[in-house]
Design a protein around this motif. Sequence first.
Motif, PDB file in Angstrom:
ATOM      1  N   LYS A 188     -32.386  55.236  42.705  1.00  0.00           N
ATOM      2  CA  LYS A 188     -32.464  53.867  43.207  1.00  0.00           C
ATOM      3  C   LYS A 188     -33.518  53.109  42.430  1.00  0.00           C
ATOM      4  O   LYS A 188     -34.625  53.612  42.203  1.00  0.00           O
ATOM      5  CB  LYS A 188     -32.804  53.838  44.701  1.00  0.00           C
ATOM      6  CG  LYS A 188     -32.857  52.415  45.266  1.00  0.00           C
ATOM      7  CD  LYS A 188     -33.047  52.371  46.771  1.00  0.00           C
ATOM      8  CE  LYS A 188     -33.022  50.929  47.266  1.00  0.00           C
ATOM      9  NZ  LYS A 188     -33.154  50.841  48.738  1.00  0.00           N
ATOM     10  N   MET A 221     -28.292  51.500  43.125  1.00  0.00           N
ATOM     11  CA  MET A 221     -28.119  52.914  43.455  1.00  0.00           C
ATOM     12  C   MET A 221     -26.933  53.518  42.712  1.00  0.00           C
ATOM     13  O   MET A 221     -25.988  52.826  42.345  1.00  0.00           O
ATOM     14  CB  MET A 221     -27.924  53.098  44.964  1.00  0.00           C
ATOM     15  CG  MET A 221     -29.094  52.676  45.811  1.00  0.00           C
ATOM     16  SD  MET A 221     -28.817  52.973  47.590  1.00  0.00           S
ATOM     17  CE  MET A 221     -27.511  51.763  47.920  1.00  0.00           C
ATOM     18  N   THR A 441     -30.871  58.471  49.024  1.00  0.00           N
ATOM     19  CA  THR A 441     -32.061  57.819  48.475  1.00  0.00           C
ATOM     20  C   THR A 441     -33.051  57.360  49.530  1.00  0.00           C
ATOM     21  O   THR A 441     -34.123  56.866  49.196  1.00  0.00           O
ATOM     22  CB  THR A 441     -31.651  56.609  47.617  1.00  0.00           C
ATOM     23  OG1 THR A 441     -30.857  55.721  48.405  1.00  0.00           O
ATOM     24  CG2 THR A 441     -30.855  57.051  46.400  1.00  0.00           C
TER      25      THR A 441
END
Length: 811
Positions: A188, A221, A441
């Motif tokens: 990310k 992402m 993430t």
Amino acid sequence: MPWKKNFINYALLAAIALAFTAFQWSEEDFIQFISNKLSKYRGAIPVEKAYLHLDKPYYATGDTLWFKAYLTEGALHLADSASNLLYVDLIEQRSGKNAILKRVQMIGGIGHGEIVLADSIAPGAYTIRAYTNWMRNAPEDFFFQKNVYVFNYEQNTSANTTTGKIDLQFFPEGGQLVTDINTRVAFKAVNEAGLAQDVAGFVLAQSGDTVASFKSEHLGMGRFQFAPKAGESYRAFVKESNGNVTPFAFPKVYDTGFTMVVDNLSNPLKMRVIAYAKVPGKTEIPVHVVGHARGIVAFVAKGKIGSRGLMMQLPTAELPDGITHLTLFDDTGKPVSERLVFINHFRSLNVHVKPSKTEYKPREKVDLEIAVTDSAGKPVAADLSLSVTDAGQILQQPFEQNIVSYLLLSSDLKGIIEQPAYYFDPARSDRKIHLDYLMMTHGWTRFKWEDVLRDSIPPIKRYVEQGITLEGDAKRNNKRLTEKTALSLFLSNDSLSNFMTSETDENGHFIIYNLAFSDSLQLRIQGMNKKGNQSLSFALNPFDAPRASMVKIPFKPVTVDAQRLADFLKNAAQDQEISRKIRENRERLLKEVTIKAKKEVPRDSRKLYSSADASLKVTPQMASGYTSILDMLQGRVAGVSIMGSGMNAVVSIRGNRGEPLFVLDGMPVDKALITSLNVFDVESIDVLKGPSAAIYGSRGGNGVISVLTKRGNENYDYSQDIVPGVLVTKIAGFHIPREFYSPQYGPASPPAPNPDFRSTVFWAPMLKTGSDGKARVSYYHSDATSPADIRVEALSPGGLPGFGKSAYSVR
């Protein structure tokens, strides 16, 4: 099978046991062990969640921010939580200062209120927060927080589009990279404002060979396959638009350890879990997999990781909607790998909003019907909040947070979750894989397994509040007490009168819990049944608001259409001008008297000036609920800006960078002395701006705030002095919500003289559906001919959230 507290899904365990002979469920003792540990931890530190539904995403100075508050317990989202007091505050992002604080009374888990954005409030980015005193035992990341923007009438739409330095982080699936085990790595990227940044790059080994490449797919992402090699270390590089590359750290590779790969996308009824291990001297390792949702155990499984790993397929039909936390335990009972998965069976409430017509005329009566059903189509009784906005002025934000996305997703994750409603939109075909990136993430960090397994309960510093807390200290001759002292308290207002007793501790500290009253109460407190009561002095402790994190680079946290913004600011300015003229007309009407003789007004010797630009006469009613003079002055005088409260307040007049000169009964003093004064000792406050302040020379260059006390007046009646050993003051209670004003334009009503271009056309925060699952509401539209946006949020007593929207046109 319904999802209930302390529920262990034995049916789910049995189904998996039949499907995989190589995979055996754990003994009853381990299931009970894990369940008891989590239950004990959750019982000691239960979670509360707060959520606010706002009437619109952005505002103008002079506007009113309307909100509906929902408060639930954290596991099942039951609507009635333990706390009855919710704090709602507004934080200026540029300075981190607390601009406004409201105490909202929660009844059955719901409440409502408003924040008036006075003309003196600085335009810019703000964060509105909601939290209980109990929630302050957890990190502030789990407060409800929402970014809003306050525009002024001259502001344009330009914004800082510079991304600045990029922060790129990598997240190996399961937690770590282990040599010679192929796995997946998520990543990310965010910019300096903490918002998503699209990136593309590659990973290099020590030899300089490119071993992987990556490119973000959604909001910075993405993920890629990676097979680390023994003895290698790696670095990542991002390709800039100008052709340069920027290096970033890459996770360390371990020679031993565990990995866990989860496929929650291929099969809508099952998720596949694959575990690998590399431990010297062991070819077969017994492990447990524990799944829990918000601290309630869903299943516990046992198997063995061999040379080819361990694969399981877990049915998901009986898992609750929301985040399920998977943890892999090794043969010693230590958690070694973790992974979040999101389950969405669309069990949320269905909220259907139906206007009686698809098209209306300006100022025509609008009838709405709201129908709420569960996933099976059965009617549901629920609490609702309704907002109708003028689409010509207010641009609804893309995939903005709603009660469904907050309770099921954002409330259990740290960090900023951008466009959270995107992950719940069935029309978005890629939402599931993008949601899986989000699960990889962001971490669920409400507790650590080490604390749960060791029964290591963090110390509880904050308590549950079911009312207003009165806290303070008593001293004798300005020295700390050395023994407990009995106290008597008399509390009163227009409708309440109550006498009670309490006691200090050995150090003179006292706390009175759960006072339930609105607006303010007059308090009289003194010692009781002890000698030397007249030598006692009392000090009440002001509310200590939690600190807010500052944003390094202020940004507009809203998407704004230029034409909509121009119309919004134009209409807001027009509305404020109409309100100002109405106030002026009322003032002129009150001042229309016949003067037959000139009255001699004795000059106040405390004033060097003949007249002030603004003067505030302080009455007991006005001072009610304030602990500081500056708090009382905030928002009452045009051009005076006060950010923060108490001694930490920052004061400016007409945008001057420096603070004004403070004068007390004619003598210049520092701000600390002004803020320490009892508001009930103040007679009036004068404000001098520009040329009026010139009489004070260069010291008055930033303006003057002159405070005149009752005792400083030569005509003061000293019989009003407080009796020694007695404290008489007023304390603030629950906020009294205002009612949203909706004009009535019936056929028999006379035509309204003023134009009506409300940006919030209608706001109804306290609606309820009946046994038929329906609620009906009526209002009159404004003069706008642009479409109207309708937003409805809902929560059932059983903890099911819902969101619905609709629209109608106006011609």
